[in-house]
Design a protein around this motif. Sequence first.
Motif, PDB file in Angstrom:
ATOM      1  N   CYS A  44      51.356  25.334  39.380  1.00 30.58           N
ATOM      2  CA  CYS A  44      51.256  26.156  38.514  1.00 30.58           C
ATOM      3  C   CYS A  44      50.059  25.796  37.641  1.00 30.58           C
ATOM      4  CB  CYS A  44      52.400  26.477  37.365  1.00 30.58           C
ATOM      5  SG  CYS A  44      52.326  27.377  36.117  1.00 30.58           S
ATOM      6  N   GLN A  45      49.190  26.687  37.725  1.00 30.90           N
ATOM      7  CA  GLN A  45      47.559  26.251  37.010  1.00 30.90           C
ATOM      8  C   GLN A  45      47.841  26.329  35.383  1.00 30.90           C
ATOM      9  OE1 GLN A  45      45.025  25.524  38.941  1.00 30.90           O
ATOM     10  NE2 GLN A  45      46.577  25.096  39.941  1.00 30.90           N
ATOM     11  N   VAL A  46      48.992  26.830  34.922  1.00 25.94           N
ATOM     12  CA  VAL A  46      49.136  26.828  33.249  1.00 25.94           C
ATOM     13  C   VAL A  46      50.076  25.540  33.085  1.00 25.94           C
ATOM     14  CG1 VAL A  46      50.216  27.875  31.388  1.00 25.94           C
ATOM     15  CG2 VAL A  46      49.068  29.225  33.002  1.00 25.94           C
ATOM     16  N   HIS A  53      49.304  35.474  40.871  1.00 26.77           N
ATOM     17  CA  HIS A  53      49.104  36.615  39.828  1.00 26.77           C
ATOM     18  C   HIS A  53      47.788  37.127  39.991  1.00 26.77           C
ATOM     19  CE1 HIS A  53      48.727  38.641  35.993  1.00 26.77           C
ATOM     20  NE2 HIS A  53      47.672  37.794  35.924  1.00 26.77           N
ATOM     21  N   HIS A  54      47.383  38.402  40.069  1.00 26.79           N
ATOM     22  CA  HIS A  54      46.002  39.244  40.072  1.00 26.79           C
ATOM     23  C   HIS A  54      45.625  38.960  38.663  1.00 26.79           C
ATOM     24  CE1 HIS A  54      47.477  40.843  43.792  1.00 26.79           C
ATOM     25  NE2 HIS A  54      46.132  41.185  44.073  1.00 26.79           N
ATOM     26  N   ILE A  55      44.456  38.295  38.423  1.00 32.02           N
ATOM     27  CA  ILE A  55      43.893  38.345  36.997  1.00 32.02           C
ATOM     28  C   ILE A  55      43.542  39.760  36.590  1.00 32.02           C
ATOM     29  CG2 ILE A  55      42.035  37.165  35.567  1.00 32.02           C
ATOM     30  CD1 ILE A  55      42.290  34.844  37.429  1.00 32.02           C
ATOM     31  N   GLU A 107      39.164  34.890  44.069  1.00 34.33           N
ATOM     32  CA  GLU A 107      38.656  34.438  42.859  1.00 34.33           C
ATOM     33  C   GLU A 107      39.533  35.127  41.919  1.00 34.33           C
ATOM     34  OE1 GLU A 107      36.474  36.251  45.430  1.00 34.33           O
ATOM     35  OE2 GLU A 107      36.222  34.061  46.314  1.00 34.33           O
ATOM     36  N   ASN A 108      40.190  36.265  42.078  1.00 30.60           N
ATOM     37  CA  ASN A 108      40.814  36.949  41.165  1.00 30.60           C
ATOM     38  C   ASN A 108      42.327  36.571  41.243  1.00 30.60           C
ATOM     39  OD1 ASN A 108      41.123  39.162  39.423  1.00 30.60           O
ATOM     40  ND2 ASN A 108      42.083  40.343  40.971  1.00 30.60           N
ATOM     41  N   LEU A 109      42.783  35.568  42.128  1.00 29.46           N
ATOM     42  CA  LEU A 109      44.306  35.324  42.195  1.00 29.46           C
ATOM     43  C   LEU A 109      44.318  33.892  41.373  1.00 29.46           C
ATOM     44  CD1 LEU A 109      44.806  36.290  45.820  1.00 29.46           C
ATOM     45  CD2 LEU A 109      45.401  37.685  43.561  1.00 29.46           C
ATOM     46  N   ARG A 165      47.445  35.144  49.522  1.00 25.59           N
ATOM     47  CA  ARG A 165      48.319  34.401  48.793  1.00 25.59           C
ATOM     48  C   ARG A 165      48.325  33.048  49.252  1.00 25.59           C
ATOM     49  NH1 ARG A 165      53.622  32.816  48.811  1.00 25.59           N
ATOM     50  NH2 ARG A 165      54.675  32.760  46.618  1.00 25.59           N
ATOM     51  N   SER A 166      48.447  32.731  50.578  1.00 27.78           N
ATOM     52  CA  SER A 166      48.512  31.611  51.215  1.00 27.78           C
ATOM     53  C   SER A 166      47.345  30.533  50.623  1.00 27.78           C
ATOM     54  CB  SER A 166      48.749  31.470  52.770  1.00 27.78           C
ATOM     55  OG  SER A 166      49.869  32.174  53.043  1.00 27.78           O
ATOM     56  N   ALA A 167      46.095  31.322  50.910  1.00 28.48           N
ATOM     57  CA  ALA A 167      44.817  30.513  50.489  1.00 28.48           C
ATOM     58  C   ALA A 167      44.852  30.352  48.984  1.00 28.48           C
ATOM     59  CB  ALA A 167      43.688  31.441  50.760  1.00 28.48           C
ATOM     60  N   THR A 168      45.654  31.029  48.246  1.00 25.26           N
ATOM     61  CA  THR A 168      45.589  30.724  46.725  1.00 25.26           C
ATOM     62  C   THR A 168      46.559  29.726  46.459  1.00 25.26           C
ATOM     63  OG1 THR A 168      44.832  32.919  46.317  1.00 25.26           O
ATOM     64  CG2 THR A 168      45.820  31.847  44.425  1.00 25.26           C
ATOM     65  N   LEU A 169      47.503  29.790  47.097  1.00 24.78           N
ATOM     66  CA  LEU A 169      48.547  28.479  46.892  1.00 24.78           C
ATOM     67  C   LEU A 169      48.029  27.108  47.278  1.00 24.78           C
ATOM     68  CD1 LEU A 169      51.864  30.340  47.971  1.00 24.78           C
ATOM     69  CD2 LEU A 169      51.349  29.586  45.576  1.00 24.78           C
ATOM     70  N   GLU A 170      47.278  27.410  48.393  1.00 20.11           N
ATOM     71  CA  GLU A 170      46.718  26.119  48.821  1.00 20.11           C
ATOM     72  C   GLU A 170      45.513  25.624  47.916  1.00 20.11           C
ATOM     73  OE1 GLU A 170      44.381  24.582  53.082  1.00 20.11           O
ATOM     74  OE2 GLU A 170      46.113  25.923  53.168  1.00 20.11           O
ATOM     75  N   ARG A 171      44.698  26.460  47.731  1.00 20.42           N
ATOM     76  CA  ARG A 171      43.530  26.157  46.845  1.00 20.42           C
ATOM     77  C   ARG A 171      43.969  25.448  45.442  1.00 20.42           C
ATOM     78  NH1 ARG A 171      41.221  30.930  44.013  1.00 20.42           N
ATOM     79  NH2 ARG A 171      43.032  30.478  42.637  1.00 20.42           N
TER      80      ARG A 171
END
Length: 100
Positions: free
Chosen positions: A33-35, A46-48, A60-62, A22-28
Motif C-alpha cells: 500500500c502506497q499510503v 486505484h485509478h487516481i 501512471e494513473n494507478l 493492475r499487475s504492472a502497478t502492483l509490481e511497480r
Amino acid sequence: ENNPNYKGAEIVRYGFDWVKARSATLERDGFRCQVCSKDYGRLEVHHIVPYRLCKSHAVENLITLCHPCHAVCEVALPFKDRPTTRDEFYFLFYAKRQAA
C-alpha cells in the motif's frame, strides 16, 4: 444517489488491458500500500483520475492501496477534493498522516 460522490449508475467494464495494468502497478509498487505501507491482506489498484473520466489504465494513473486506505480515498474524500496526480495523492495522504 444521496452520496456527494455519486455520478450516476454506470456499469464499468475494464477489459483485458486492466489485468496487465493492475499487475504492472502492483509490481511497480512492490505489492505494498502506497499510503500505509501494508503488504498483506487485500491490495487494490486505484485509478487516481477515475476511469470513467479518462478511459485509460495508464500505469501512471494507478496506485496500489490496501482495502482500508482505498475505502478512505473513495468514501471519505469528496470528489472535488480528490488528487488528480500521483504527487498530489502522496502529498494529501502524507499531510493527513502528519495531522493524525
